[in-house]
Design a protein around this motif. Structure first.
Motif, PDB file in Angstrom:
ATOM      1  N   ASP A  52     -56.383 -29.533 -53.281  1.00 13.69           N
ATOM      2  CA  ASP A  52     -57.635 -29.929 -53.914  1.00 13.69           C
ATOM      3  C   ASP A  52     -57.519 -30.140 -55.426  1.00 13.69           C
ATOM      4  O   ASP A  52     -57.832 -31.227 -55.919  1.00 13.69           O
ATOM      5  N   ILE A  53     -57.087 -29.123 -56.177  1.00 10.46           N
ATOM      6  CA  ILE A  53     -57.021 -29.279 -57.633  1.00 10.46           C
ATOM      7  C   ILE A  53     -55.587 -29.350 -58.149  1.00 10.46           C
ATOM      8  O   ILE A  53     -55.377 -29.424 -59.363  1.00 10.46           O
ATOM      9  N   LEU A  87     -51.384 -17.359 -55.685  1.00 10.07           N
ATOM     10  CA  LEU A  87     -51.977 -18.579 -55.138  1.00 10.07           C
ATOM     11  C   LEU A  87     -51.039 -19.333 -54.209  1.00 10.07           C
ATOM     12  O   LEU A  87     -51.455 -20.285 -53.541  1.00 10.07           O
ATOM     13  N   ASN A 109     -58.884 -25.509 -66.291  1.00  7.37           N
ATOM     14  CA  ASN A 109     -60.262 -25.175 -65.908  1.00  7.37           C
ATOM     15  C   ASN A 109     -60.290 -24.004 -64.923  1.00  7.37           C
ATOM     16  O   ASN A 109     -61.148 -23.113 -65.015  1.00  7.37           O
ATOM     17  N   HIS A 110     -59.351 -24.034 -63.981  1.00  7.83           N
ATOM     18  CA  HIS A 110     -59.294 -22.967 -62.981  1.00  7.83           C
ATOM     19  C   HIS A 110     -59.002 -21.617 -63.643  1.00  7.83           C
ATOM     20  O   HIS A 110     -59.656 -20.598 -63.315  1.00  7.83           O
ATOM     21  N   LEU A 170     -57.146 -29.601 -64.599  1.00  9.79           N
ATOM     22  CA  LEU A 170     -57.818 -28.782 -63.593  1.00  9.79           C
ATOM     23  C   LEU A 170     -57.225 -27.376 -63.514  1.00  9.79           C
ATOM     24  O   LEU A 170     -57.939 -26.408 -63.227  1.00  9.79           O
ATOM     25  N   LEU A 171     -55.922 -27.253 -63.780  1.00 11.81           N
ATOM     26  CA  LEU A 171     -55.310 -25.917 -63.835  1.00 11.81           C
ATOM     27  C   LEU A 171     -55.925 -25.107 -64.968  1.00 11.81           C
ATOM     28  O   LEU A 171     -56.258 -23.925 -64.800  1.00 11.81           O
ATOM     29  N   MET A 231     -62.027 -20.244 -65.471  1.00  8.80           N
ATOM     30  CA  MET A 231     -63.018 -19.642 -64.575  1.00  8.80           C
ATOM     31  C   MET A 231     -62.550 -18.290 -64.044  1.00  8.80           C
ATOM     32  O   MET A 231     -63.346 -17.365 -63.883  1.00  8.80           O
ATOM     33  N   ARG A 232     -61.240 -18.179 -63.780  1.00  2.00           N
ATOM     34  CA  ARG A 232     -60.709 -16.924 -63.244  1.00  2.00           C
ATOM     35  C   ARG A 232     -60.632 -15.848 -64.305  1.00  2.00           C
ATOM     36  O   ARG A 232     -60.833 -14.662 -64.019  1.00  2.00           O
ATOM     37  N   SER A 279     -55.488 -34.190 -57.201  1.00  2.00           N
ATOM     38  CA  SER A 279     -56.092 -34.584 -58.475  1.00  2.00           C
ATOM     39  C   SER A 279     -55.724 -36.026 -58.829  1.00  2.00           C
ATOM     40  O   SER A 279     -56.537 -36.771 -59.379  1.00  2.00           O
ATOM     41  N   TRP A 320     -48.012 -25.949 -58.419  1.00  3.45           N
ATOM     42  CA  TRP A 320     -49.080 -26.917 -58.643  1.00  3.45           C
ATOM     43  C   TRP A 320     -48.773 -28.275 -58.026  1.00  3.45           C
ATOM     44  O   TRP A 320     -49.696 -29.070 -57.805  1.00  3.45           O
TER      45      TRP A 320
END
Length: 268
Positions: free
Chosen positions: A113-114, A16, A241-242, A238-239, A245-246, A119, A108
C-alpha cells in the motif's frame, strides 16, 4: 519530548517485515552512527547525499533514513568506495554531528500500500493494480496507445523534475496491460514472458539499451523508461508520513530529492 533511542526506529521497521526481507542478506541496517544515542529527530530521503545530511543537521535531527546507499555501492562496504574522498568527507561530517544513517530498502521495496510498488502505481494514476505482487504490479491501461500512456506518465512525473520519458516502440499501438517495477528491478523479460503484459514501464538503473532495448525492438514490445529515483520518491514521502504518525512525539521530515539530471538541447 520523550526519550527515544535511535535504535528503536530500526526495531520498529523490523517489526513491519511480513517475511519478504532476507535477514541473513539484507542491506537494511545501520550504515553509520550509534543506535543507543537519544533520538532528536528523523529525516527521510531517497539517498543520503551530502547536502541531504547537511539539511538533516539544520533541522536538528540526528537520524537520516535512506533508501539507497550512502557510500556508493549497494552494500556500503566496498573498500575502494569507502576510500573515496567524498566518502571520507561524509564520514567526518557524520562524526562531527553525531549523525546516524539507517537504511530502509528491502523492507520498503515490497511493503504493501504505502511501500515503493503501490506508491509508484498511485503516482501514475491509472487506477489500482489489477495484478502483480512483490516488486511488480500490472496496471490497466486498456483503451490507450503507447504514446498516450507515455504522455500521461510524463505528465505525472513533472512534479519530480523529470522533463521527459524515453519510449521504444510504435506510439500508435493500443495496449492494455502495463507492467511496472521498483527501482533497479524492472526485468523486461519477466514482465513480458511471465506477467502477461503488453507494455513495460522500466527504470534507467535496470533497463539497458544494448540488451533490453534491442530485445524490445526485435520483439515489438513497447517500453517506457523513467529515472530510478522518480519512481521511488513518493514512497519515501509516505514512509516519513508513516513514521510521523507512529512516533508523533518525534519530529520527522521528508527531504525531497527528485530527478538527478536535467536535459540540455542544442536549441536548434
Amino acid at each position: 519530548m520523550p526519550l527515544v533511542r535511535i535504535g528503536e526506529i530500526e526495531e520498529y521497521l523490523r517489526s513491519l517485515d511480513g517475511g519478504w526481507v532476507n535477514r541473513a542478506k539484507t542491506v537494511d541496517r545501520f550504515i553509520y552512527g550509534d543506535p543507543d544515542a537519544q533520538l532528536t529527530g528523523i529525516c527521510v530521503g531517497w539517498m543520503s547525499y551530502q547536502w541531504a545530511l547537511e539539511e538533516t543537521v539544520r533541522h536538528g535531527c540526528n537520524l537520516f533514513i535512506t533508501h539507497e546507499p550512502t557510500f556508493y555501492d549497494h552494500w556500503d562496504s566496498h573498500p575502494e568506495s569507502l576510500d573515496l574522498d567524498a566518502a571520507k568527507r561524509k564520514r567526518a561530517f557524520l562524526d562531527q554531528h553525531n549523525l546516524a544513517i539507517l537504511r530502509c530498502h528491502d523492507l520498503w521495496d515490497q511493503f504493501p500500500d504505502i511501500g515503493i510498488p503501490d506508491s509508484w502505481a498511485k503516482v501514475l494514476g491509472f487506477g489500482p493494480p489489477i495484478g502483480g505482487k512483490g516488486w511488480y504490479r500490472i496496471l490497466d491501461v486498456a483503451g490507450l496507445t503507447v504514446g498516450e500512456v507515455a504522455k500521461r506518465v510524463a505528465g505525472r512525473i513533472e512534479g519530480f523534475k523529470q522533463q521527459a520519458v524515453q519510449v521504444i516502440g510504435d506510439l500508435s499501438r493500443p495496449i492494455s496491460r502495463l507492467a511496472i517495477g521498483t527501482g533497479a528491478i524492472t526485468p523486461l523479460r519477466h514482465f513480458m514472458l511471465e506477467m502477461g503484459a503488453d507494455a513495460a514501464l522500466c527504470t534507467d538503473d535496470d533497463f539497458t539499451f544494448w540488451r533490453d532495448g534491442a530485445l524490445a525492438i526485435d520483439s515489438g514490445w513497447p517500453v517506457i523508461v523513467v529515472h530510478h529515483p522518480v519512481a521511488e520518491e513518493h514512497g519515501l514521502e509516505l514512509l516519513a508520513n508513516h513514521l510521523q504518525m507512529r512516533f508523533p512525539e518525534i519530529p520527522v521530515r521528508h527531504i525531497p530529492q527528485k530527478c538527478m539530471y536535467r536535459l540540455i538541447s542544442s536549441g536548434r
